[in-house]
Motif scaffolding. Structure first.
Motif, short mmCIF file in Angstrom:
data_model
loop_
_atom_site.label_atom_id
_atom_site.label_comp_id
_atom_site.label_asym_id
_atom_site.label_seq_id
_atom_site.Cartn_x
_atom_site.Cartn_y
_atom_site.Cartn_z
N THR A 85 0.86 -1.18 0.00
CA THR A 85 0.00 0.00 0.00
C THR A 85 0.89 1.23 0.00
N VAL A 86 0.78 2.03 -1.04
CA VAL A 86 1.56 3.26 -1.13
C VAL A 86 0.79 4.35 -0.40
N ASP A 87 1.42 4.92 0.62
CA ASP A 87 0.77 5.92 1.46
C ASP A 87 0.99 7.34 0.97
N SER A 88 2.13 7.57 0.33
CA SER A 88 2.48 8.90 -0.17
C SER A 88 3.55 8.71 -1.25
N PRO A 89 3.97 9.78 -1.91
CA PRO A 89 5.01 9.61 -2.93
C PRO A 89 6.31 8.99 -2.39
N ASP A 90 6.53 9.07 -1.06
CA ASP A 90 7.79 8.59 -0.49
C ASP A 90 7.64 7.56 0.63
N THR A 91 6.42 7.07 0.89
CA THR A 91 6.23 6.07 1.94
C THR A 91 5.24 5.00 1.48
#
Length: 158
Positions: A85-91
């Motif tokens: 699950t991609v939470d943000s562009p960097d996490t």
């Protein structure tokens, strides 16, 4: 599923990069150089197993921990149900189910009869993108099924 700040292609590429890290981790443990697993983590990366309070933090500590794996250990990890699950562009975060087949006392080239898995569980991972590369920030081992390490008969090590 829309992730803030990412178009669908960016999200797909991030998911795939994290999946590759998961698979590269087990490949290095089973077939490569276990001490190099540390390179897949952020500089402050953490591997932990809450069951026995084990926690290894930082690349040098991770290199020492994974690099201390016995040379006569034969293992294969089967990973499945990888959900990133991609939470943000960097996490991002992921859950991966695994089964580990393992024996100690193995001699190169020796074929051993099949065994039941030594343990079955799942990994809970978090990832951070640093300078454009995805890395493991934390890996937590959840192990509901496990047992003692098996040593092959005739092995000289305890």
């Amino acid at each position: 599923m829309a992730t803030h700040g990412l178009d669908p292609m960016e999200r797909l590429l991030a998911e795939r990069a994290c999946e590759r890290l998961i698979l590269e981790f087990v490949r290095r443990l089973d077939l490569g150089e276990p001490g190099t697993v540390c390179e897949l983590f952020t500089p402050d990366g953490v591997w932990e197993w809450p069951y026995d309070g084990r926690r290894v933090e930082g690349r040098e500590a991770l290199r020492a921990y994974f690099g201390s794996r016995p040379a006569d250990r034969l293992s294969r990890r089967m990973c499945t149900n990888i959900l990133v699950t991609v939470d943000s562009p960097d996490t991002a975060e992921a859950t991966t189910y695994f089964a580990t087949y393992r024996v100690d006392g193995h001699t190169d080239g020796a074929l051993i009869p099949p065994r039941l898995p030594a343990n079955i569980g799942h990994y809970e991972d978090t990832f951070r993108r640093i300078d454009g590369s995805w890395l493991l920030a934390t890996r937590t081992l959840v192990l509901p099924f496990g047992g003692p390490r098996e040593r092959l008969a005739g092995s000289s090590r305890p």
